[in-house]
Enzyme design. Sequence first.
Site, PDB file in Angstrom:
ATOM      1  N   CYS A 128       0.719  -0.984  -0.194  1.00  0.00           N
ATOM      2  CA  CYS A 128      -0.119  -0.468   0.475  1.00  0.00           C
ATOM      3  C   CYS A 128       0.519   1.047  -0.052  1.00  0.00           C
ATOM      4  O   CYS A 128       0.758   2.131  -0.914  1.00  0.00           O
ATOM      5  CB  CYS A 128      -1.271   0.359   1.083  1.00  0.00           C
TER       6      CYS A 128
ATOM      7  N   ARG B 170       7.664 -10.456   5.483  1.00  0.00           N
ATOM      8  CA  ARG B 170       6.597 -10.528   7.208  1.00  0.00           C
ATOM      9  C   ARG B 170       7.163 -11.549   8.589  1.00  0.00           C
ATOM     10  O   ARG B 170       7.507 -12.889   7.659  1.00  0.00           O
ATOM     11  CB  ARG B 170       5.119 -10.701   7.150  1.00  0.00           C
TER      12      ARG B 170
ATOM     13  N   GLN C 224       1.651 -10.803  -3.549  1.00  0.00           N
ATOM     14  CA  GLN C 224       0.304 -10.283  -3.426  1.00  0.00           C
ATOM     15  C   GLN C 224      -0.642 -10.562  -4.496  1.00  0.00           C
ATOM     16  O   GLN C 224       0.592 -10.209  -5.064  1.00  0.00           O
ATOM     17  CB  GLN C 224      -0.394  -9.449  -2.581  1.00  0.00           C
TER      18      GLN C 224
ATOM     19  N   ASP D 282      -1.732  -7.984  -5.000  1.00  0.00           N
ATOM     20  CA  ASP D 282      -2.862  -6.420  -4.371  1.00  0.00           C
ATOM     21  C   ASP D 282      -3.096  -5.561  -5.226  1.00  0.00           C
ATOM     22  O   ASP D 282      -3.217  -5.381  -6.638  1.00  0.00           O
ATOM     23  CB  ASP D 282      -1.956  -6.478  -3.825  1.00  0.00           C
TER      24      ASP D 282
ATOM     25  N   HIS E 203      -5.605  -1.291  -5.079  1.00  0.00           N
ATOM     26  CA  HIS E 203      -5.724  -0.341  -4.393  1.00  0.00           C
ATOM     27  C   HIS E 203      -6.815   0.303  -5.071  1.00  0.00           C
ATOM     28  O   HIS E 203      -6.173   0.315  -6.818  1.00  0.00           O
ATOM     29  CB  HIS E 203      -4.490   0.397  -3.553  1.00  0.00           C
TER      30      HIS E 203
ATOM     31  N   LYS F 179     -14.376  -4.358   6.789  1.00  0.00           N
ATOM     32  CA  LYS F 179     -13.888  -4.895   5.549  1.00  0.00           C
ATOM     33  C   LYS F 179     -14.632  -6.288   5.640  1.00  0.00           C
ATOM     34  O   LYS F 179     -16.149  -7.045   6.499  1.00  0.00           O
ATOM     35  CB  LYS F 179     -12.502  -5.710   6.014  1.00  0.00           C
TER      36      LYS F 179
ATOM     37  N   HIS G 255      -8.653  -1.432  -0.155  1.00  0.00           N
ATOM     38  CA  HIS G 255      -7.701  -2.568  -0.816  1.00  0.00           C
ATOM     39  C   HIS G 255      -8.239  -4.060  -1.069  1.00  0.00           C
ATOM     40  O   HIS G 255      -9.614  -4.215  -0.201  1.00  0.00           O
ATOM     41  CB  HIS G 255      -6.733  -2.722   1.057  1.00  0.00           C
TER      42      HIS G 255
HETATM   43 ZN   LIG Z   1      -3.347  -2.315   0.928  1.00  0.00          ZN
END
Ligand SMILES: [Zn+2]
Length: 639
Positions: free
Chosen positions: A335, A364, A382, A384, A386, A466, A512
């Site tokens: 992000c 992580r 990910q 991912d 946005h 979420k 997200h």
């Molecule tokens: Zn994010």
Amino acid sequence: MIHVRLPDGATRALTPASTAADLASAISPSLAKRTVAAVVDGQMADLNTPLPDGAAVELLPREDARALELIRHDLAHVLAEAVQTLWPGTKTAIGPAIEHGFYYDFERDTPFTPEDLPVIEKKMREIIAARRPFTREVWSPDAARAHFEAAGETWKLELLDAIPEGEPVTIYRQGDWLDLCRGPHMRHTGDVGGAFKLTHVAGAYWRGDATNPMLSRIYGVAFADKVALDAHLTMLTEAEKRDHRRLGREMDLFHFEEVAPGSVFWHPRGWRLFQTLIGYMRTRQEEAGYVEVNSPDIMDRALWETSGHWQNYRANMFLAQTEDDRDYALKPMNCPGHMLIYGQGTKSYRDLPLKLAEFGKVHRYEPSGALHGLLRVRSFTQDDAHIYCTPEQLTEECLKVNDLVLSIYRDFGFDDVRIKLSTRPESRIGSDESWDRSEDALSTALETAGHAYTVFEGEGAFYGPKLEYVLRDAIGRDWQCGTLQVDFNLPERFGSTYVAPSGEKLPPVMLHRALFGSLERFTGILIEHHAGHLPLWLAPVQVVVATITGAADHWAADVAETLREAGLRVETDLRNEKIGYKVREHALKKVPVQIALGVREADEQTVTLRRHGASETQTMPLSEAVTALVRDAKAHGGA
Ligand SMILES: [Zn+2]
Ligand SMILES: [Zn+2]
């Protein structure tokens, strides 16, 4: 007299110091017979605890789902008694109820082995048959200390030390055996029933800390009845057969090394599968109006301070310092990088919604004990994205993500998807109006799509509500994969804006979302869901062309070339081995289609096809095989 309230609103008068058992008997003898525990003012309690005046009381039968935890905890006590009866002098540590069952930790010179389990289980069934009453006693800390010291129960002494002063020290007894325990328990050992099984032993550090001594842990599973137990045991056997770590080895997909705990070494076949997933997702995202970006892996501390990760997430980050004395962190999330990309140049309402996607690899730090094959790793990719939009676009964008995620799961063979909506927590940022709007956008999206969902009040992040998408796999296990999250926080922290039609600069609404979640984890789930037999479109090697004799080598090369030109992933096996040996080897690697070629096929320009799961082989002209395989390889919603 005291008065207590029942769930149906009725009140009952009882003599002072009456217990929940007395209440059950006062209502009816048959109810008293069925009742094993109570919920008193929202707390689970023993039947023989005196009821306070004015209490709200619910009587629990053994079949109530909430009694299952008692069955499991009672069994932990029965297990410990059985072990200490069989091996006097064994020390006990802790024994809680857990998901699906229970465990107890013991200290003994020789750790337990799987061979001990049937013996222990037999003793447990004797204790259960004896229906020993569970009784609760309150002891003084000194009396408890003296007792456990004399018994050599050193771990219990440590547990005693941890009880805050002024809190009662409670002991639960079943016959002659007793344990330090907060309770509650059911009436007697007979209430636990027979639907349990000891499953395995494992080493476990005291308090989970590797600097403490290693104890010997015995695990069991337990349910209210035999049907539920058998279903669970069948699932466990199936899960073992499907273990992606073993299949990953047999299918030659990936491996792990001690030099990189929790990071995957992908082999050619595994990496091809991984790239097939990325290719699929890339196509679906392009169709849905996403644009792909890429942000750096290592970024300066200053960025992570702006995003808040440095303050709140540093213990989970891999950090690096360079010669010029700068602090860097490997990105744990994509992000913040995307916020910097959004921040380049002025954005107008005409640019929105802007959907930035990245197949971003994040790192992580997870405790080594938590790592588990592909399912729990330290570095993962990910899918991912946005989405930056105006408040007016929010509902529609949530609906689009929801449609996309469900359609994608269907393509992978997951039809049973549960959705969780987590709403505003106690401590949060953002105005009530913006929370109303966001929660409404998420629930409206689900209702428009006609999908049922469960609300988890107060479980949202401090910065927004979420959705979580939970897949149920072929053997009934649930896997949380996709998420869709509204965020009021990051646009504010990064000062992101867009120019509204009025000319005013406003913060965009940010979403997200990840659909696979982690590509590594999703690969592991796919392998287990399909027991390694991936559908043709996903199989890293779709067809193996194997020869029965060297005389067919030329024909094999032609067949392989034709299949490759048709877009299929093909390998040849020209080794001088028996065809039966070759077939078994490729079957172990879960190659869905095998083609065997001998002199006859070479002469007649045909192929003999063996598909996974089919008992018969089929011989046909090559062109016919190509048409059928190409059709099957595209047989999913996306392509
Ligand atoms: Zn994010
Ligand atoms: Zn206990």
